[in-house]
Design a protein around this motif. Structure first.
Motif, mmCIF file in Angstrom:
data_model
loop_
_atom_site.group_PDB
_atom_site.id
_atom_site.type_symbol
_atom_site.label_atom_id
_atom_site.label_comp_id
_atom_site.label_asym_id
_atom_site.label_seq_id
_atom_site.Cartn_x
_atom_site.Cartn_y
_atom_site.Cartn_z
ATOM 1 N N ASP A 212 48.969 47.810 -42.072
ATOM 2 C CA ASP A 212 48.520 47.854 -40.667
ATOM 3 C C ASP A 212 48.527 49.297 -40.177
ATOM 4 O O ASP A 212 47.598 49.757 -39.523
ATOM 5 C CB ASP A 212 49.462 47.034 -39.774
ATOM 6 C CG ASP A 212 49.361 45.540 -40.038
ATOM 7 O OD1 ASP A 212 48.413 45.143 -40.730
ATOM 8 O OD2 ASP A 212 50.227 44.788 -39.553
ATOM 9 N N TYR A 215 45.792 51.551 -41.500
ATOM 10 C CA TYR A 215 44.533 51.361 -40.770
ATOM 11 C C TYR A 215 44.630 51.985 -39.377
ATOM 12 O O TYR A 215 43.713 52.686 -38.932
ATOM 13 C CB TYR A 215 44.209 49.868 -40.666
ATOM 14 C CG TYR A 215 42.912 49.603 -39.954
ATOM 15 C CD1 TYR A 215 41.700 50.023 -40.495
ATOM 16 C CD2 TYR A 215 42.891 48.957 -38.722
ATOM 17 C CE1 TYR A 215 40.506 49.806 -39.842
ATOM 18 C CE2 TYR A 215 41.706 48.732 -38.055
ATOM 19 C CZ TYR A 215 40.513 49.153 -38.622
ATOM 20 O OH TYR A 215 39.329 48.950 -37.960
ATOM 21 N N ALA A 216 45.771 51.755 -38.733
ATOM 22 C CA ALA A 216 45.921 52.211 -37.342
ATOM 23 C C ALA A 216 45.867 53.727 -37.224
ATOM 24 O O ALA A 216 45.321 54.252 -36.258
ATOM 25 C CB ALA A 216 47.230 51.679 -36.772
ATOM 26 N N LYS A 259 41.805 41.869 -45.360
ATOM 27 C CA LYS A 259 41.713 41.166 -44.065
ATOM 28 C C LYS A 259 41.780 42.159 -42.902
ATOM 29 O O LYS A 259 41.348 41.845 -41.799
ATOM 30 C CB LYS A 259 42.850 40.153 -43.938
ATOM 31 C CG LYS A 259 42.665 38.952 -44.846
ATOM 32 C CD LYS A 259 43.866 38.049 -44.732
ATOM 33 C CE LYS A 259 43.804 36.952 -45.791
ATOM 34 N NZ LYS A 259 45.111 36.453 -46.144
ATOM 35 N N ILE A 260 42.398 43.287 -43.143
ATOM 36 C CA ILE A 260 42.614 44.270 -42.070
ATOM 37 C C ILE A 260 41.471 45.277 -41.992
ATOM 38 O O ILE A 260 40.979 45.588 -40.912
ATOM 39 C CB ILE A 260 43.960 45.011 -42.308
ATOM 40 C CG1 ILE A 260 45.140 44.021 -42.274
ATOM 41 C CG2 ILE A 260 44.166 46.133 -41.297
ATOM 42 C CD1 ILE A 260 45.258 43.225 -40.996
ATOM 43 N N ARG A 386 40.606 46.688 -32.771
ATOM 44 C CA ARG A 386 41.536 45.873 -33.561
ATOM 45 C C ARG A 386 43.004 46.284 -33.439
ATOM 46 O O ARG A 386 43.887 45.440 -33.544
ATOM 47 C CB ARG A 386 41.151 45.944 -35.038
ATOM 48 C CG ARG A 386 39.864 45.208 -35.375
ATOM 49 C CD ARG A 386 40.059 44.304 -36.567
ATOM 50 N NE ARG A 386 38.834 43.645 -36.990
ATOM 51 C CZ ARG A 386 38.409 42.503 -36.504
ATOM 52 N NH1 ARG A 386 39.085 41.892 -35.560
ATOM 53 N NH2 ARG A 386 37.294 41.944 -36.940
ATOM 54 N N VAL A 387 43.255 47.568 -33.252
ATOM 55 C CA VAL A 387 44.653 48.029 -33.274
ATOM 56 C C VAL A 387 45.311 47.776 -31.920
ATOM 57 O O VAL A 387 44.827 48.215 -30.879
ATOM 58 C CB VAL A 387 44.740 49.525 -33.647
ATOM 59 C CG1 VAL A 387 46.190 50.007 -33.576
ATOM 60 C CG2 VAL A 387 44.177 49.750 -35.043
#
Lengths: 396, 475
Positions: A212, A215-216, A259-260, A386-387
């Motif tokens: 997570d 990605y963030a 998925k992320i 998304r984040v």
């Protein structure tokens, strides 16, 4: 006409497998002592062809020069090619005196940036057996480049428009985060200073929250390279990955990352030539089922390394690549992200081997500068949407 | 960095993102529409503008789209900007006693916490009631209510707030996430609110209401008469309030025993009671006694601020330490709410709304009680208690006069529900303090509060219908 010379994708694979003999002094000077030479085949297919390894001495391919034009010939046929100039940034250096080429290397659409060459597998003598130092990763207390040095390098790469994607790579380091904590300041700085896409090659972290966070903080694409799908061979060839991470965790992390991250931006290497083709095909199916793009580099045996394996033939490998394309299309995995790489034959390049059609409008768009900017914009927007910051913020 | 990746479809996320600008555009359009409407008969142009500001602020306070304090700042800006009140008058209202009372309460609470006294009391309470989480909530609930019988509910909330905060921290419950944290702070707020209506001492609103009644009719209400009239309501609300509280937020901790060992160690680590704790305790005790016995004469805020000065004179606190305990957001919010309430009152908008919305319904004594108690209950959520009484009571006494209804009854019908604010932080300082803890969100407070609000209104009317006749207050 030769067997593969009329199809850029198959020619690329054959060239990567067999290498090329360079006899022309001008081309020799161009190659300038590198292990591989970057050539642009027809249909803008970029390939890095081995030219110094022992196995290349028996290659049927040579480069022929005719005035300003170059041709690759296998003795029966030939195709016009272009020599890809080395990026100008390679001659520069940072304000601290580090040559840019020590920090970054361009491979077509992406430039690999290695802030640290350290890989702790070497210190524990459990390094991957094939590791030929593709990204100059090694053990020991090597120099760690500062964020400023990396930013200077990336700035030079992007200014020259050498690549549109910055690919940050790290070897194994102890810890639960898979190396993302180390890469975080580099990713953040690159994102803060430049409008470019960032790919991260790291090890699968122990917990998904690190994915997570990857990605963030700004990674647009992530690679957790499984390398070998066959369980036993994985343990033999990649003892460090098997013992300290485990094949199961690779699968979990890749599945979760798919998925992320956006469709087609999570990838994993499966090295062709170190396991039976059937096993690679099973790996392709398994990864594409999860929405992961399998990237199939071809193993290049090197006399200095202890891993000895006879290279496979293009006849055996081609069906594997065709299987890759079909699996990706079947599972509707986006193939526009992993493209135009000199070291690897990408699914997008295999297209003309399977359906013999030229790239569509979207293909051309994604290759264009506007397409890159659009991809960057969409990727940033997606991240913004998304984040979610989990830290509670109650304002009264 | 602690992040979560929202994996819902992108179109859903885009839609949700678009909601915010859409919301503000709609709100601005509604605001302009109210402003641009033909001024209704009986309403002044200033009143119309005040209603427009009130509507916008009410929506923003309810939705919490922007911080509550910022909504209040918007009210502070819009009221003089639209000419509802002059700039001088608007900003002067910010110097309201209630605002300074809250400031004093924050500083006192900061001193109690900073000295370690609240930690010691909290640890003692935990060890005393540590056997059951439910008992602990009940203890806070009843303690808040019982203390509010004898002193201002605002003061009780201010006094118990740091203790409850300390208990929450000792239990390691996460602000905004834990149901038990919500229970603890709502028990404090609701206990104060329910206890605060029991006597004249619970707050300034009842003396204010009796004052207006006396001014307009010459009648008055005795201390004991009032207490007897509301006694059943208080008892039933305490019982049902606790049940609703427990049902609204199912306990998410198994027990408070888990913290016992750590608490024991902490208590031991505190050592003997230090001079600062004694001194702060004495100042706090003196403040509470002054609030109880001198509150009406000297004013609650003056007493609070005097104590604050003493704290600094005695070098018991440092400004640097206190600053972190002062929630300027709450102070801004309360100041803005007072300005808004006053603008509604002074522009005649509140009276117009009462007459227009209620005048036609309030045609019989019971309907007057029913409607005005509902209105008071509703308005007190967005306005200060005192403002609700100031706005509603004159109009309701006038209506009662027309219907030959005892004006004392409508005074009850407004003064009591005006204290029953359970839903919003801006309704009463007890709620505001609870919300400032960050353990309870406005949404949680509203969710549980709306049930108690409805229940309180029903119960009040049942008490008025069945209890009052028994004590000679029939209508």
């Amino acid at each position: 006409m030769g067997k593969y010379i009329d199809k850029p994708a198959s020619l690329k694979i054959d060239l990567m497998l067999r290498g090329i003999r360079i006899e022309d002094p001008v081309v020799q000077a161009w190659a300038c002592g590198s292990s591989g030479i970057d050539i642009l085949l027809p249909r803008d297919t970029l390939v890095n062809i081995p030219c110094r390894e022992v196995f290349t001495r028996n290659s049927p391919y040579t480069i022929r020069r005719s005035g300003e034009d170059y041709f690759i010939t296998d003795g029966k046929g030939e195709v016009p090619v272009k020599l890809v100039p080395k990026p100008a940034f390679c001659g520069g250096s940072t304000s601290t005196g580090v040559p840019f080429r020590d920090i970054a290397a361009s491979h077509g659409s992406y430039t690999v940036v290695t802030p640290s060459k350290r890989c702790d597998f070497f210190n524990r003598s459990i390094e991957c057996r094939y590791c030929a130092g593709n990204f100059n990763v090694a053990g020991g207390p090597d120099r760690v480049y500062t964020v400023d040095e990396v930013i200077e390098t990336v700035g030079a790469v992007l200014k020259e428009k050498a690549s549109g994607i910055i690919y940050l790579s790290i070897g194994f380091s102890p810890g639960d985060d898979g190396g993302i904590e180390f890469l975080k300041p580099y990713i953040t700085a690159v994102k803060k200073n430049f409008n470019c896409l960032v790919a991260v090659e790291a090890l699968p972290p122990r917990e998904n929250r690190w994915i997570d966070e990857t990605y963030a903080i700004g990674a647009d694409s992530v690679l957790y390279n499984l390398e070998i799908f066959d369980k036993e061979l994985f343990e033999i060839i990649c003892p460090g990955r098997a013992a300290l991470i485990g094949r199961k965790r690779y699968m979990e992390a890749l599945g979760y990352a798919a998925k992320i991250f956006p469709n087609g931006t999570v990838a994993s290497h499966l090295i062709v030539g170190l396991e039976p083709p059937g096993s690679t095909c099973m790996g392709i199916d398994c990864l594409t089922d999860m929405g992961v793009v399998p990237v199939l580099p071809i193993y290049r045996p090197s006399s200095e390394k202890d891993l000895r394996i006879e290279p496979l033939t293009t006849e055996i490998i081609l069906p594997v690549y065709k299987h890759l394309y079909k699996a990706i299309k079947k599972k509707k995995v986006n193939l526009n992200w992993v493209r135009d790489l000199s070291m690897v034959t990408t699914p997008a390049e295999i297209k003309d081997l399977v359906d013999d059609s030229k790239g569509g409008l979207m293909d051309s768009f994604y290759k264009s500068r506007l397409g890159m900017k659009t991809a960057w914009g969409l990727s940033s927007l997606r991240r913004k949407l998304r984040v979610v910051d989990k830290d509670p913020e109650h304002e009264h | 960095m602690s992040v979560k990746i929202d994996t819902r479809p992108i179109w859903v996320l885009l839609g949700l993102k678009a909601l915010r600008p859409l919301f503000f555009v709609t709100l601005a359009a509604s605001f302009l529409y109210i402003l641009g409407m033909t001024t209704p008969e009986g309403l002044t142009p200033e009143g119309q503008k005040a209603i427009a500001v009130f509507a916008v602020c009410l929506v923003l306070w309810v939705t919490n789209v922007i911080p509550l304090a910022i909504t209040s700042i918007l009210a502070i800006v819009l009221v003089p900007f639209l000419g509802v009140l002059s700039t001088r008058e608007t900003y002067a209202l910010f110097g309201n006693e209630a605002v300074f009372f809250i400031l004093g309460a924050f500083i006192l609470a900061g001193a109690v916490m900073g000295s370690g006294l609240s930690t010691r009391i909290a640890l003692y309470m935990l060890s005393r009631f540590g056997s059951s989480p439910k008992k602990l909530v009940l203890a806070i609930f009843l303690l808040s209510a019982a203390l509010s019988f004898f002193m201002s509910e605002h003061a009780v909330a201010a006094m118990l707030f740091p203790i409850v905060l300390e208990i929450s921290k000792s239990l390691g419950i996460r602000p905004g996430r834990s149901n038990y944290g919500k229970l603890l702070f709502l028990a404090l707020a609701w206990g104060c609110v329910i206890g605060g209506i029991a006597t004249f001492l619970g707050g300034a609103r009842v003396p204010l209401a009796v004052g207006i009644l006396n001014e307009m009719t010459g009648q008055t209400i005795g201390f004991l008469d009032y207490a007897v009239a509301v006694f059943p309501l208080v008892v039933i609300l305490l019982i049902l309030g606790f049940i609703i509280l427990m049902r609204s937020f199912p306990m998410d901790i198994q027990g408070v025993e888990g913290a016992a060992e750590a608490l024991g160690k902490k208590l031991k680590a505190l050592g003997k009671v230090r001079y600062t704790e004694y001194a702060v305790g004495v100042v706090m005790l003196a403040t509470v006694l002054a609030w109880m016995f001198l509150g009406r004469r000297l004013g609650l805020s003056s007493i609070a601020l005097t104590s604050v000065v003493f704290l600094f004179v005695l070098k018991l606190v440092r400004w640097k330490d206190i600053e972190e305990y002062v929630n300027w957001g709450i102070i801004l919010m309360y100041g803005g709410a007072i300005i808004l309430g006053s603008s509604l009152h002074k522009s005649g908008a509140a009276e117009w709304m009462v007459n227009g919305m209620v005048g036609s319904w309030a045609t019989s004594p019971w309907s007057v009680i029913l409607v005005f108690s509902l209105l008071a209950l509703f308005l007190t959520e967005g306005m200060s208690n005192a403002a609700v009484i100031a706005v509603l009571l004159p109009a309701s006494i006038a209506i009662a006069d027309k219907l030959a209804l005892d004006p004392a009854l409508v005074t009850f019908a407004i003064a009591v529900p005006a204290g029953l604010a359970f839903m919003f932080p801006m309704s009463t300082p007890a709620n505001a303090l609870a919300a400032s803890s960050n353990y309870i969100s406005m949404r949680d407070m509203m969710r549980a509060g709306v049930i108690v609000n409805v229940l309180a209104w029903v119960l009040f009317n049942l008490v008025a219908a069945f209890w009052w006749p028994l004590i000679g207050m029939g209508y």
